[in-house]
Every structure is written in C-alpha cells, then in structure tokens.
Design a protein around this motif. Structure first.
Motif, PDB file in Angstrom:
ATOM      1  N   HIS A  15       0.818  -1.213   0.000  1.00 37.67           N
ATOM      2  CA  HIS A  15       0.000   0.000   0.000  1.00 37.67           C
ATOM      3  C   HIS A  15       0.857   1.271   0.000  1.00 37.67           C
ATOM      4  N   HIS A  17       1.853   3.180   2.652  1.00 38.39           N
ATOM      5  CA  HIS A  17       1.836   3.932   3.912  1.00 38.39           C
ATOM      6  C   HIS A  17       0.879   3.235   4.875  1.00 38.39           C
ATOM      7  N   CYS A  19      -2.310   3.653   7.303  1.00 33.18           N
ATOM      8  CA  CYS A  19      -3.432   4.578   7.517  1.00 33.18           C
ATOM      9  C   CYS A  19      -4.629   3.804   8.067  1.00 33.18           C
ATOM     10  N   CYS A  55      -8.501   3.387   0.594  1.00 35.39           N
ATOM     11  CA  CYS A  55      -7.228   2.685   0.802  1.00 35.39           C
ATOM     12  C   CYS A  55      -7.451   1.208   1.136  1.00 35.39           C
TER      13      CYS A  55
END
Ligand SMILES: [Zn+2]
Length: 143
Positions: A15, A17, A19, A55
C-alpha cells in the motif's frame, strides 16, 4: 537469515503507507478469509466488490488475491464501507459492513493538527480498528 514478512507488513509494503483505511481493509480481508473457508473449486475465483473507493482495497489485493488488473476487485461507488465477497460458481456471497459508530470514531478534523498530532491520531485509530471487538467492528451477512 530470512524472516518472512507478516501479512500486515506485506499489506503496508504494497500500500505504501500506514493509515486507518488500510487497517479496515486488513481486518475485513482476514474476516472474509475465515468466513469463506476453502476455495470451492480450483478454477473458482474470489470476486470482491467494494461499495466505496478507499485505501482499504489494497488489502484485498494482497490478502485475498483479488486484483484490479484481473477484474476481480470491483468498486461500485455508494460511499459505504460495505464489502461483498463471492467465489465464482457459487450462489452464496459474504457481505461485511463496517459499523457506522466505528467510522464516526475515525472522523476527526485533521486541518488544525500538526503532523505529529495527525500521526498520533492515525495510530490511535489503527489500534482501535485492529483491537476492537468484532461485533463493534462490522456485521457479517451471508447472502
Ligand atoms: Zn492509505
């Protein structure tokens, strides 16, 4: 020595990062894997439909092998954190809906925050998402 990455590390690597939304996807993907059980036939493909773009989708690409490129990860934009999983060739699907209260918990005004405060608020949200009881996280329906 070769240390294998944990599923969480694999998801975060892919991904790019860390989050709150990817942690939602991570938990949904794991619940789906548990609830779906084994693949019904070797030729059967898992199709994932997400009712909002976020995300979270990247976790399904890594953990459920439902990729956008192969067309078995789909998005129907309804602004809802609801995820549907179904193997091709089967009539039963699995729907996982994130609890509204959980999502409310994540809504914070980040505009007034420093980077450090933002990071802390993210970490707090991720811990909450991964640690809260499953009944407070989502509802699971077989359709
Ligand atoms: Zn993200």
């Amino acid at each position: 020595m070769c240390v294998e990455k944990t599923p969480w590390e694999q998801v975060i690597d892919f991904h790019g990062h860390t989050c709150p939304e990817i942690s939602i996807g991570y938990r949904v993907a794991q619940i789906a894997t548990r609830e779906l059980g084994i693949r019904p036939a070797p030729s059967s493909e898992l199709v994932v439909t997400a009712y909002t773009h976020s995300c979270a989708l990247d976790a399904f690409q890594v953990l459920n092998r439902a990729t956008y490129g192969r067309g078995n990860l789909r998005v129907e934009e309804k602004q809802q954190h609801v995820y549907h999983f179904q193997y091709t060739g089967t009539s039963e699907g699995l729907q996982i809906s994130i609890q509204a209260e959980l999502l409310d918990h994540l809504v914070k005004d980040h505009d007034q925050m420093t980077t450090r405060e933002k990071q802390n608020s993210y970490l707090e949200a991720i811990q909450y998402i991964l640690g809260t009881e499953e009944t407070l996280f989502c509802t699971i329906q077989k359709l």
